[in-house]
Design a protein around this motif. Sequence first.
Motif, PDB file in Angstrom:
ATOM      1  N   VAL A 152       0.772  -1.234  -0.076  1.00  0.00           N
ATOM      2  CA  VAL A 152      -0.013   0.093   0.150  1.00  0.00           C
ATOM      3  C   VAL A 152       0.942   1.400   0.022  1.00  0.00           C
ATOM      4  N   LEU A 153       1.970   1.347   0.755  1.00  0.00           N
ATOM      5  CA  LEU A 153       2.797   2.456   1.006  1.00  0.00           C
ATOM      6  C   LEU A 153       3.379   2.572  -0.599  1.00  0.00           C
ATOM      7  N   GLU A 154       4.068   1.702  -1.161  1.00  0.00           N
ATOM      8  CA  GLU A 154       4.501   1.905  -2.451  1.00  0.00           C
ATOM      9  C   GLU A 154       3.550   2.143  -3.483  1.00  0.00           C
ATOM     10  N   GLN A 155       2.291   1.834  -3.394  1.00  0.00           N
ATOM     11  CA  GLN A 155       1.306   2.038  -4.379  1.00  0.00           C
ATOM     12  C   GLN A 155       1.067   3.943  -4.182  1.00  0.00           C
ATOM     13  N   ARG A 156       0.951   4.021  -2.961  1.00  0.00           N
ATOM     14  CA  ARG A 156       0.779   5.687  -2.719  1.00  0.00           C
ATOM     15  C   ARG A 156       1.818   6.628  -3.272  1.00  0.00           C
ATOM     16  N   LEU A 157       2.883   6.012  -2.769  1.00  0.00           N
ATOM     17  CA  LEU A 157       3.881   6.905  -3.113  1.00  0.00           C
ATOM     18  C   LEU A 157       4.519   7.064  -4.664  1.00  0.00           C
ATOM     19  N   SER A 158       3.801   6.105  -5.083  1.00  0.00           N
ATOM     20  CA  SER A 158       3.915   6.127  -6.927  1.00  0.00           C
ATOM     21  C   SER A 158       3.244   7.340  -7.247  1.00  0.00           C
ATOM     22  N   GLN A 159       2.222   7.550  -6.775  1.00  0.00           N
ATOM     23  CA  GLN A 159       1.350   8.794  -6.988  1.00  0.00           C
ATOM     24  C   GLN A 159       1.902  10.051  -6.729  1.00  0.00           C
ATOM     25  N   VAL A 160       2.724  10.011  -5.758  1.00  0.00           N
ATOM     26  CA  VAL A 160       3.194  11.572  -5.182  1.00  0.00           C
ATOM     27  C   VAL A 160       4.122  12.056  -6.215  1.00  0.00           C
ATOM     28  N   GLY A 161       4.200  13.535  -6.166  1.00  0.00           N
ATOM     29  CA  GLY A 161       4.962  14.206  -7.200  1.00  0.00           C
ATOM     30  C   GLY A 161       4.435  15.344  -7.777  1.00  0.00           C
ATOM     31  N   MET A 162       5.045  16.814  -7.646  1.00  0.00           N
ATOM     32  CA  MET A 162       4.302  17.717  -8.083  1.00  0.00           C
ATOM     33  C   MET A 162       4.216  18.044  -9.560  1.00  0.00           C
ATOM     34  N   ASP A 163       4.949  16.788 -10.387  1.00  0.00           N
ATOM     35  CA  ASP A 163       4.763  16.897 -11.832  1.00  0.00           C
ATOM     36  C   ASP A 163       3.134  16.446 -11.858  1.00  0.00           C
ATOM     37  N   ALA A 164       2.432  15.994 -11.144  1.00  0.00           N
ATOM     38  CA  ALA A 164       0.995  15.772 -11.155  1.00  0.00           C
ATOM     39  C   ALA A 164       0.128  16.941 -10.889  1.00  0.00           C
ATOM     40  N   LEU A 165       0.945  18.123 -10.705  1.00  0.00           N
ATOM     41  CA  LEU A 165      -0.020  19.192 -10.341  1.00  0.00           C
ATOM     42  C   LEU A 165       0.406  20.417 -11.278  1.00  0.00           C
ATOM     43  N   GLU A 166      -0.345  20.990 -11.926  1.00  0.00           N
ATOM     44  CA  GLU A 166       0.018  21.784 -13.037  1.00  0.00           C
ATOM     45  C   GLU A 166      -0.767  23.189 -12.610  1.00  0.00           C
ATOM     46  N   ILE A 167      -0.127  24.346 -12.438  1.00  0.00           N
ATOM     47  CA  ILE A 167      -0.606  25.458 -12.331  1.00  0.00           C
ATOM     48  C   ILE A 167      -0.748  26.719 -13.404  1.00  0.00           C
ATOM     49  N   ASP A 168      -1.574  27.526 -13.646  1.00  0.00           N
ATOM     50  CA  ASP A 168      -1.688  28.487 -14.763  1.00  0.00           C
ATOM     51  C   ASP A 168      -1.863  29.782 -13.967  1.00  0.00           C
ATOM     52  N   THR A 169      -0.853  30.411 -13.710  1.00  0.00           N
ATOM     53  CA  THR A 169      -0.968  31.703 -13.138  1.00  0.00           C
ATOM     54  C   THR A 169      -1.617  32.948 -13.882  1.00  0.00           C
ATOM     55  N   ALA A 170      -1.605  32.917 -15.023  1.00  0.00           N
ATOM     56  CA  ALA A 170      -2.153  33.787 -15.859  1.00  0.00           C
ATOM     57  C   ALA A 170      -3.616  33.552 -16.174  1.00  0.00           C
ATOM     58  N   GLU A 171      -3.879  32.450 -16.093  1.00  0.00           N
ATOM     59  CA  GLU A 171      -5.423  32.179 -15.969  1.00  0.00           C
ATOM     60  C   GLU A 171      -6.241  31.849 -14.719  1.00  0.00           C
ATOM     61  N   ALA A 172      -5.301  31.856 -13.635  1.00  0.00           N
ATOM     62  CA  ALA A 172      -5.982  31.552 -12.472  1.00  0.00           C
ATOM     63  C   ALA A 172      -6.513  30.208 -12.301  1.00  0.00           C
ATOM     64  N   GLN A 173      -5.818  29.168 -12.855  1.00  0.00           N
ATOM     65  CA  GLN A 173      -6.540  27.807 -12.708  1.00  0.00           C
ATOM     66  C   GLN A 173      -5.592  26.845 -12.402  1.00  0.00           C
ATOM     67  N   ALA A 174      -5.850  25.748 -12.247  1.00  0.00           N
ATOM     68  CA  ALA A 174      -4.869  24.470 -11.938  1.00  0.00           C
ATOM     69  C   ALA A 174      -5.674  23.134 -12.334  1.00  0.00           C
ATOM     70  N   ARG A 175      -4.823  22.149 -12.216  1.00  0.00           N
ATOM     71  CA  ARG A 175      -5.211  20.926 -12.526  1.00  0.00           C
ATOM     72  C   ARG A 175      -4.440  19.628 -11.987  1.00  0.00           C
ATOM     73  N   ARG A 176      -5.176  18.663 -11.572  1.00  0.00           N
ATOM     74  CA  ARG A 176      -4.451  17.332 -11.162  1.00  0.00           C
ATOM     75  C   ARG A 176      -4.340  16.354 -12.426  1.00  0.00           C
ATOM     76  N   LEU A 177      -2.928  16.059 -12.710  1.00  0.00           N
ATOM     77  CA  LEU A 177      -2.850  14.985 -13.741  1.00  0.00           C
ATOM     78  C   LEU A 177      -2.779  13.655 -13.441  1.00  0.00           C
ATOM     79  N   ARG A 178      -2.580  13.591 -12.108  1.00  0.00           N
ATOM     80  CA  ARG A 178      -2.594  12.004 -11.536  1.00  0.00           C
ATOM     81  C   ARG A 178      -3.646  12.329 -10.187  1.00  0.00           C
ATOM     82  N   ASP A 179      -3.976  11.319  -9.623  1.00  0.00           N
ATOM     83  CA  ASP A 179      -4.905  11.366  -8.683  1.00  0.00           C
ATOM     84  C   ASP A 179      -4.518  11.504  -7.137  1.00  0.00           C
ATOM     85  N   VAL A 180      -3.759  12.772  -7.155  1.00  0.00           N
ATOM     86  CA  VAL A 180      -2.807  13.102  -6.023  1.00  0.00           C
ATOM     87  C   VAL A 180      -3.954  13.784  -5.074  1.00  0.00           C
ATOM     88  N   TYR A 181      -3.547  13.855  -3.579  1.00  0.00           N
ATOM     89  CA  TYR A 181      -4.356  14.414  -2.794  1.00  0.00           C
ATOM     90  C   TYR A 181      -3.302  15.467  -2.223  1.00  0.00           C
TER      91      TYR A 181
END
Length: 369
Positions: A152-181
Amino acid sequence: MTGFKTARRGWLTTWLAPLLMALLVSGCSEETTTRSPITLEGDIFGTFYQITLADPLTREQVEEIEQGVLDEMHAVDASMSTWREDSELSAFNQSPLGQWQPISDEFMEVLAISQSVNQQSHGAFDVTVGSLVNLWSFGPEARPREIPEEEVLEQRLSQVGMDALEIDTAEAQARRLRDVYIDLSGVAKGFATDEVAAYLDRQGIANYLVNLGGEVKVKGRRDGGKGLWRIGIEVPENGAPKAQHVVGLDDVSVATSGDYRHYFEADGKRYSHTIDPRTGRPITHRLASVTVVHPSNAWADAWATALSVMGEEEGMQAAIDQELPVVMLVRQGEGWESRVSPAFVTRFGQEMVDTLGLTVVTDVDTPLE
């Protein structure tokens, strides 16, 4: 009170013995001016808040300021709490993957700070670590306090990473690319401290101390301009916190991350609440707490978390590289060694460093004993 709880945080003790009183007013009920200083205090974010104002104010002004302070804190809570199902963060954590979501300016600012500190700390600070925080029983998921299964630990660790979070400051929006919490507890309380301080600035308050669960921001002087605000950096002694060093501050923020307040024990081993997002496991090094001084409490908060994850050597090298004023309390047998970065000496002076008996670290290429 419901709010984002901070199970990761050591704190600073404010040395305000004469100030710890609830909204002290002058003796005559007809008078409209309060006796300075006054303290507003209560509970928020699963911890305490204490706002000390050293300006002369009328009772009407105090009441207005108290409500304004609460409004600022509640606004951050409504945006960034993982403990509230109706928060902006909770909605974002449940948003469809790959779809841009409009977010508030405040939420965007915190994500941008988090992204920057993540890059500069080489992944030691990572707000996508929330599922691991929950797994280790320090988040709202409230799992039993036991060691997670490796699979379970390895499965959750595989999801972690800031590459899964994308932010667009110009348009004030963000999105998740993986199911990160996303868990903002390593930065949101510092941001709330900044927001309260900015509100006090807008009200024209020249002398104040804001303390949100140990995240501290000060301006001006205490006691009618007679002296610096004073805080104590804590260490645990015989199971209870004790101020190790007392430091005078003006016009600056201070945040501390420590591993000695929140932890659990299993099979005779102690597990810290601070999770290393690079390994998915609680930290195990000798660094008991790290205090960061910075103009912004949000940045200080994030860096305190990052350095705490990195440990006494890697963390100090990062502090040196980033020119951060830092105090580290490192376990030495049954005692402590207090280490500071060169930027701390620059900020506070060699005399203070000598008086407090601090060890200045200028290079950690050679491992410290």
